[in-house]
Structures are given as structure tokens and as C-alpha cells.
Design an enzyme around this catalytic site. Structure first.
Site, PDB file in Angstrom:
ATOM      1  N   ASP A 109       0.602  -1.117   0.237  1.00  0.00           N
ATOM      2  CA  ASP A 109       0.109  -0.063   0.008  1.00  0.00           C
ATOM      3  C   ASP A 109       0.847   1.436  -0.014  1.00  0.00           C
ATOM      4  O   ASP A 109       1.907   1.322   0.795  1.00  0.00           O
ATOM      5  CB  ASP A 109      -0.843   0.063   1.158  1.00  0.00           C
ATOM      6  CG  ASP A 109      -2.073   0.921   1.278  1.00  0.00           C
ATOM      7  OD1 ASP A 109      -2.907   0.811   0.485  1.00  0.00           O
ATOM      8  OD2 ASP A 109      -1.881   1.751   2.193  1.00  0.00           O
TER       9      ASP A 109
ATOM     10  N   GLU B 218       8.337  16.312  -8.484  1.00  0.00           N
ATOM     11  CA  GLU B 218       8.984  16.716  -7.188  1.00  0.00           C
ATOM     12  C   GLU B 218       8.418  16.998  -5.895  1.00  0.00           C
ATOM     13  O   GLU B 218       8.864  17.634  -5.086  1.00  0.00           O
ATOM     14  CB  GLU B 218       9.759  18.239  -7.575  1.00  0.00           C
ATOM     15  CG  GLU B 218      10.725  18.044  -8.678  1.00  0.00           C
ATOM     16  CD  GLU B 218      11.324  19.474  -9.155  1.00  0.00           C
ATOM     17  OE1 GLU B 218      10.976  20.335  -8.220  1.00  0.00           O
ATOM     18  OE2 GLU B 218      11.406  19.603 -10.299  1.00  0.00           O
TER      19      GLU B 218
HETATM   20  C1  GLC Z   1      -4.257   2.966  -0.822  1.00  0.00           C
HETATM   21  C2  GLC Z   1      -5.460   1.983  -0.542  1.00  0.00           C
HETATM   22  C3  GLC Z   1      -6.653   2.965  -0.093  1.00  0.00           C
HETATM   23  C4  GLC Z   1      -6.368   3.340   1.194  1.00  0.00           C
HETATM   24  C5  GLC Z   1      -5.022   4.209   1.356  1.00  0.00           C
HETATM   25  C6  GLC Z   1      -4.613   4.543   2.720  1.00  0.00           C
HETATM   26  O1  GLC Z   1      -4.455   3.835  -1.609  1.00  0.00           O
HETATM   27  O2  GLC Z   1      -5.583   1.279  -1.719  1.00  0.00           O
HETATM   28  O3  GLC Z   1      -7.730   2.222  -0.003  1.00  0.00           O
HETATM   29  O4  GLC Z   1      -7.416   4.250   1.699  1.00  0.00           O
HETATM   30  O5  GLC Z   1      -3.907   3.352   0.605  1.00  0.00           O
HETATM   31  O6  GLC Z   1      -3.992   3.388   3.129  1.00  0.00           O
END
Ligand code: GLC
Length: 566
Positions: free
Chosen positions: A207, A258
Site C-alpha cells: 500500500d 518533485e
Molecule cells: C491505498 C489504498 C486505499 C487506502 C489508502 C490509505 O491507496 O488502496 O484504499 O485508503 O491507501 O491506506
């Protein structure tokens, strides 16, 4: 070229809270996933990736993790996870889990300890705490904004009731960002990787893999980049608007290149470290980057041979239904990723974006992340969207590399636009006072059966988000075995993709078609997508797959066919 399974795999995204609910509380769970895995095997995918099911207060649907090595009771137990994984192995499906390293939940034991500790303490040093600016520290340390709206900083209240330091959160206030300069943070995540690898997972989807490292000194960004379009226009005289809009566009592009928090060089060292952790384990384990960076050449750095294995191709996802742009993004993707020895990936939908069947008819398309709701001034045509969505999926599944399928897209589900405000849970909706609808519309629980409360999603008939009545016709059992249904189209496509080795194949462009057509061969198949408005002639050969209904001789608009010409 190596032959790891993930280079050509079709990976199915399970969003656990909306997939299948065995416990009957209206929220999907791991036991529900286990029950439904045979249907995914039957669909023909190679792997499942599960969005987070870890201990979490669910302020961002589980992307706010309080304990990285346990299952939230909402989703079950570690035993349920093991049972799910055993069933996946029995069926020959790989399992990928989500890793959320940019931030934890504010309920994480480390963050609670940080709040209880003094400024400058080792506990605070695991996160990004700073004193405020202004005479009394009442102004946030810099001008960064949260992705979900509002400032990216929250001020805490000290034990004596006085305002204290501020902490950084690029997302919700309940998601404090870790400080990746701190070796303890590195150690924590090595441990998390090993915990799940020891349990047998085949890899991780990482993520926000573009946000973990922040630029030294946390410098302000240009204030114009911080304004939404509406605010920008409201603040300007009419004649200034155009000029400033152009200026803003330049600034936004510069910001992308940037930004002091997206895509910093320092992230690569972390991936190299994780690469080595995965290499300690037998078999081909995969690291998939969720990194919203562009251009593609920059993204390709995430998947150099000693870093991650593959990265979601959001450039492809964001490409409109336009033949020239589709050809360009396919060409650029294959080029950029192969330059570093990585496969290209392809993705059209996930839990953060408007479902592609809806996107492809939306006019105008709301900006990424804004979502779509009853008051959005966007025209939609469900049938046209579905037609284009099917054509786009068939085009995607014919491409060499690895493809991602988001739960429900195999049913042709549209985005749910008219969710009642009180049902919405996305922090985007709440942090912007309802101005942006956010992502709940693509997270509505999957319809498995055409009858019954919750359409077979839950054993009790409950559903955490209401499903529209039209979903009876989209239900899996209504499409199963029905000729021409979207489900049967996906099944056929996945079977043919495997039979003809399309994932490991290579693409050769075909000349001689109108501009509005995307045409190429991959192995012994010819793939033709008509993205224009006029029918186009087809070459001879057997049509083995048709996203329309009974294409003969000429290819109608918004349709893709696969033809065996050999
Ligand atoms: C990513 C996930 C999303 C989440 C974000 C914060 O983009 O796919 O669902 O809200 O990260 O963790």
C-alpha cells in the site's frame, strides 16, 4: 526471461468486507472467502489478493492497521486465515496479502505509546511529530494536505489538557505516518513480512509504496497545488482564470515530479531490503507496488530486478476509452517495464476507483478519488458503459503480462451512485463534509444469488452497504451458464488466455485498421477492439471470443473480438 508465475498471472482482488459474509454480521469475512474460493477457481484466475483483514478500528476500511500480525474479529481469526489459505492451496490458487507500511492506525500500540510519551522521546520518533508554527504552535508544521481532504497534520492534546505537538498523516487523522528514517520501523516491517511468509503467503501488495519516505525538512508545497479546482476558480477574476488554470497544470505536473512526499528516492532502499527478505523463502514470492507515480519510466524504477516484482499500471487504468491513447499506453508500458526486466501489469478497477463499466460512459469523469454520487453533474449510460467495459476487459486480458481483476467486475457490476449519505463510510466523504463522495460506490457487497436479502452476500441477509434492486440481474447465479453473460465472457477469456499463453506472449501491432481501432496479434490470436463509432471490417478466421453479442463479418463499435487466424 525468468518464468515466475506472477509474470503472467491473473490476480483477483478480494475486498474482504464486501466479498462474502459467513458470520452474518453484514460484513464479509475470511470464512466467507473460503466458502467462495471454488467459484474463483472456476472463474479461472491464478491468484487472489486480499485487501486488509488485520486488527483495525476500520476508520479507512482496514487500511488503518492496529496489529499487523493478527486478524480483526470482524473478519475472523488466524485459524480462519489458515483455513482460507489451505483451501486456496488445495485449489491451486496463490494468496497475496496487503501490507500497509506508510502508516498505522492511531490505535496501534506504538502510536498510543507515542501519545503518552514526551516530545523528542523514542516513542514519538517512530512517527512524524513536529512542533506547530505560529506564536503558540497553533499552525500546522507545513501546508501539506491529506489525500482525503483537510490538513495532513493533527495537533494532539497533552496530558495536562494543553495543545501539544502535531503529527503527520497523509491520509485520515486515524492513520499516522511512520518515520521511515527510524530503524525500528524497518525492523517492525521485516517482522511483519516474515510472519505472513512463515504462514505460507505467496506475496504482498504494498500500500502507498510511493509515500513512505518524506523529503528532509518537510518543505511546503506550492499553495496553488493545494487548492481544489472550485476554490481556485472562485478566488479568481474571470480573465485570470484561464491563465492561472494553465499555471496550475504546470505546477501539478511539477508537483508530481518533485513532490516532497510522493516517490522519494529513499523508498527504493526499503524495497531492496524486502526483496532480500522474500528471497530467504523458497518459491516465487511476489511484491506488488501500489505506487501512483508517473511517468511510466519512473514507475518502472519500483520494479527493477532487486526491488519489487510488479507495480499496478494506473496509467493504463486512467486511460480514457480512446484508441490512440490506449495504443500509446500499451506501447509505453511494455517498453518501460521490459526495459527493467519486469512484466507489465494491467488493471481497470479496484476498491479506490469508480468501476470501469461506469467510468467508460461517464461524461464528464469526476477526478480520481472524488467518486460519484447523486449530486455529481455527470451523465451516465449504464448499457453503453457495460458494453465498453466488456470490450475493455477483453482487450486487457489479451495483453502480455499480468492482469488484475477486481471482485464484481467479472459480473459487469456498475458503480453504485445513489448510496444514501448516512450509509457512506469513506473518510473522504466525511473529511470533505460530503463534498467528495469517495469510494463507497465501488465497495458495495457482491451479489451471488438473484434472490434473497443481500443477494447471497451474507448468511443472514445483512449488508453493510445497501445493494441496488437491479443487482438481481447482475447476480452470479443469474449469469452462470448464461450465454453472452459477462461472467461467461470472463471465464472464456481466462480459459483462452491460458490455452493460448497470452500472458507470456508478445504483442505485434497490426497496421491497416482505422485510427479508432486497436489491433494486434498475440501468439496465434488476433485481437481487435473497435473504440470508434463506426463498424469495421474483420479479417477471416474463427472468432473465438466476442465481447458483443454475435459479431459477424464486421465489428460493431465498442466491441472486442479475439480471432484465430492461423
Ligand atoms: C491505498 C489504498 C486505499 C487506502 C489508502 C490509505 O491507496 O488502496 O484504499 O485508503 O491507501 O491506506
Amino acid at each position: 526471461m525468468s518464468n515466475e508465475w506472477w509474470r503472467s498471472a491473473v490476480i483477483y482482488q478480494v475486498y474482504p468486507r464486501s466479498f462474502a459474509d459467513a458470520s452474518g454480521d453484514g460484513i464479509g469475512d475470511l470464512a466467507g472467502v473460503t466458502e467462495r474460493l471454488p467459484q474463483l477457481k472456476d472463474l479461472g484466475v491464478d491468484a487472489v489478493w486480499l485487501s486488509p483483514f488485520y486488527t483495525s478500528p476500520q476508520r479507512d476500511a482496514g487500511y488503518d492497521v492496529a496489529d499487523y500480525t493478527d486478524v480483526d474479529p470482524l473478519f475472523g481469526t488466524l485459524d480462519d486465515f489458515d483455513a482460507m489459505q489451505a483451501e486456496a492451496k488445495r485449489l491451486g490458487l496463490k494468496v497475496i496479502v496487503d501490507l500497509v507500511p506508510n502508516h498505522s492506525s492511531s490505535e496501534h500500540e506504538w502510536f498510543k505509546a507515542a501519545l503518552a510519551a514526551e516530545p523528542g522521546s523514542p516513542e514519538r520518533a517512530r512517527y512524524i511529530f513536529r512542533d506547530g508554527r505560529g506564536e503558540n504552535g497553533e499552525v500546522p508544521p507545513n501546508n501539506w494536505l491529506s489525500v482525503f481532504g483537510g490538513p495532513a497534520w493533527t495537533q494532539i492534546t497533552d496530558a495536562d489538557g494543553k495543545p501539544g505537538q502535531w503529527y503527520l498523516h497523509l491520509f485520515d487523522g486515524s492513520q499516522p505516518d511512520f518515520d521511515w528514517n527510524n530503524p525500528e520501523v524497518h525492523e517492525l516491517f521485516r517482522g511483519v513480512l516474515r510472519f505472513w511468509l512463515d504462514r505460507g503467503v505467496d506475496g504482498f501488495r504494498v500500500d502507498v509504496a510511493h509515500g513512505m519516505v518524506k523529503q528532509e525538512g518537510l518543505p511546503d508545497v506550492h499553495p496553488l497545488v493545494q487548492l481544489g479546482d472550485d476554490e481556485l476558480t472562485a478566488d479568481l477574476e474571470e480573465d485570470q482564470a484561464e491563465e492561472t488554470a494553465a499555471e496550475k497544470e504546470t505546477l501539478v505536473a511539477e508537483f508530481a515530479a518533485e513532490s516532497p512526499y510522493w516517490g522519494q528516492e529513499g523508498v527504493h532502499e526499503i524495497f531492496r531490503d524486502w526483496h532480500n527478505v522474500l528471497a530467504e523463502y523458497e518459491g516465487d514470492r511476489v511484491l506488488v507496488a501500489e505506487a501512483w507515480v508517473s511517468p511510466l519510466e519512473k514507475l518502472a524504477k519500483w520494479v527493477r530486478p532487486d526491488e519489487m516484482s510488479q507495480a499496478f499500471n494506473f496509467g493504463y487504468l486512467e486511460t480514457p476509452w480512446n484508441a490512440a491513447e490506449v495504443r500509446a499506453v500499451i506501447r509505453d508500458s511494455l517498453e518501460a517495464f521490459s526495459a527493467v526486466g519486469a512484466p507489465s501489469t494491467w488493471v481497470l478497477s479496484n476498491h479506490d476507483v469508480i468501476r470501469h463499466t461506469t467510468r467508460f460512459s461517464a461524461d464528464p469523469l469526476p477526478p480520481q478519488g472524488a467518486g460519484i454520487g447523486p449530486k455529481t453533474p455527470t451523465k451516465l449510460d449504464e448499457q453503453l458503459g457495460l458494453k465498453r467495459g466488456r470490450a475493455a476487459s477483453m482487450l486487457m486480458l489479451a495483453l502480455p503480462g499480468s492482469a488484475y481483476v477486481y471482485q464484481g467486475e467479472e459480473l459487469g457490476l456498475p458503480e453504485v451512485v445513489d448510496l444514501p449519505d448516512e450509509a457512506r463510510e469513506d473518510p473522504t466523504f466525511h473529511r470533505t463534509g460530503g463534498e467528495l463522495y469517495g469510494r463507497d460506490g465501488c465497495r458495495v457487497p457482491v451479489p451471488w444469488t438473484s434472490t434473497g436479502d443481500s443477494y447471497g452476500f451474507s448468511h443472514s441477509g445483512r449488508s453493510w452497504l445497501p445493494q441496488p434492486p437491479e443487482w438481481a440481474t447482475y447476480a452470479r447465479d443469474a449469469q452462470e451458464g448464461t450465454e453472452g453473460s459477462t461472467l461467461e465472457l470472463y471465464k472464456q477469456a481466462l480459459r483462452l488466455r491460458a490455452e493460448h499463453g497470452l500472458g507470456t506472449g508478445s504483442l505485434t501491432w497490426l497496421d491497416g485498421y482505422p485510427d479508432a481501432v486497436v489491433a494486434f496479434t498475440n501468439g496465434d490470436l488476433t485481437v481487435i477492439a473497435n473504440i470508434g463509432t463506426e463498424p469495421v471490417g474483420l479479417p477471416g478466421g474463427e472468432i473465438v471470443l466476442d465481447s458483443g453479442k454475435g459479431t459477424h463479418g464486421s465489428l460493431p463499435a465498442d466491441t472486442t473480438v479475439w480471432i484465430r487466424t492461423a
